[in-house]
Design a protein around this motif. Sequence first.
Motif, short mmCIF file in Angstrom:
data_model
loop_
_atom_site.label_atom_id
_atom_site.label_comp_id
_atom_site.label_asym_id
_atom_site.label_seq_id
_atom_site.Cartn_x
_atom_site.Cartn_y
_atom_site.Cartn_z
N LYS A 370 0.84 -1.19 0.00
CA LYS A 370 0.00 0.00 0.00
C LYS A 370 0.88 1.24 0.00
O LYS A 370 1.96 1.24 0.59
N PRO A 371 0.42 2.33 -0.62
CA PRO A 371 1.17 3.59 -0.54
C PRO A 371 1.23 4.10 0.90
O PRO A 371 0.44 3.70 1.76
N ASP A 392 4.50 6.14 -3.14
CA ASP A 392 4.00 4.92 -3.77
C ASP A 392 5.15 4.30 -4.55
O ASP A 392 5.59 4.83 -5.58
N LEU A 432 -0.48 9.74 -9.16
CA LEU A 432 -0.29 9.85 -7.73
C LEU A 432 -1.23 10.88 -7.11
O LEU A 432 -1.74 10.68 -5.99
N LYS A 435 -4.58 9.32 -6.51
CA LYS A 435 -4.55 8.45 -5.33
C LYS A 435 -4.57 9.28 -4.05
O LYS A 435 -5.24 8.92 -3.07
#
Length: 476
Positions: A370-371, A392, A432, A435
């Motif tokens: 997971k980030p 990430d 990114l 996210k």
Amino acid sequence: MKAPLLALLAFTFATSLFAETKPNIVFILADDLGQMDIGAFNPKTFYETPNIDGLAKRGMKFTQGYAACCVCSPTRGSLMTGKYPPRFGITNFIPGGRAGKLLPAPNAGQLPLAEVTIAESLRDAGYETFFAGKWHLGGAGFMPRDQGFTHDESEGTGPKGGKGKKQDDPKNTDSITDAAVKFIEANKEKPFYAYLPYNAPHVPIGARADLVAKWQEKAKQAPADAWGQERANQVRLVQNNPVYAAMLEQFDTAIGRVLTTLEKNGLMEKTIVVFMSDNGGLATAEGHPTSNLPLRAGKGWPYEGGVREPMIVVAPGVTKPDTTCDSPVISTDFYPTLLQLGGQPLKPEQHLDGVSFLPLLKGESAARGKPLFWHYPHYANQGGPPCTTIRDGDWKLIEWHEDGALELYNIPQDIGEKNNLASAQPEKVKELHAKLIAWRKEVGALMPTPNPNFDPNAKQETVAPKKAKKKKQAAP
């Protein structure tokens, strides 16, 4: 039976036996200690930390161990809850609330009692739970004893020194250790969780006079001051502060006393020892006592110098001596990891953001999957403006909330975060950023808002933290 299989079976047996016997846990948390302050992580450090370095030799050091925030209270809350700070409402130190071009997001003044802390989980599993040091997660009604610690020494060893403060122990390093040693010796026949969040090396810096004198002499051979710039703030580029060095020596000696107590009482092979810091070293304000190079900036900033910590875990029967893990982990991950090491069931409804790194401790090459995220919708005392960050894989994206500017770094290739690749990698930025926005929505992250009274020439104002009413909690 082949030798590798025999070794695997022996290792598995040792691991299961360790869990079944409820290992003790000692969690040592430093305050504002940078990764580059410690010899095990930086052989060129100006300071001397032989006991911490020796702890790394006993177990596993994590080169990419992260705090969940660039300042203290949110990280401390993440350790207690296994959640990212926006979920429990503490996203700045308590009672931090500076305003600037933006008004900071609301910041809770205490950790909600509804959270089932790691101390409560271990207490309910039969552990004696002990606290001594700096809490910084709420006042009366929200203290360690209200959050699962059956033995609470916080009154005498609080964040400002409390009634235990002495001239030769200005950070209460020795008094915290005295209390820990007494607790360990009195509870050596029972499983225990001892949480020791020290006040060192947070400002104001100070140490015993003889140690200061020793380091003042050594500092004569240290490099001269050198400075860089981080926005409007100067950033220290060398380590040479003798008082800071003396404070670290007093702190390191205290850790040695805790470890010696475990050894003398036959507990070292029955005890998990964790060492970490709540945020990076102070390099851009308030005396600039240390440097985090090659990491950028320090406490109060989203760069590596502000969130990458000296993290060490010793778990006998699980970790092999003198090993290193380069996989990123974050402070939310301790909750499920310690539960598993203690042979306890996971509580996924509680530690929502924690991912157990037990496989890493066993030497398996398992990625977190997971980030990592950081949300700091505030103005730091150290100069950092409001921002949200995602890591990430190799990539790290920072969004600055004053103007929406985005910075993109490839951390393995650019540990000093000198080369902003946002304009060269627009698709990665887009990916990114999407996210990051989705995560903020998921955790209910509060955002800063425009400040209608902002005057760029005026001194920043302070906004009081929001308060909550105390709720009843069942007695242990």
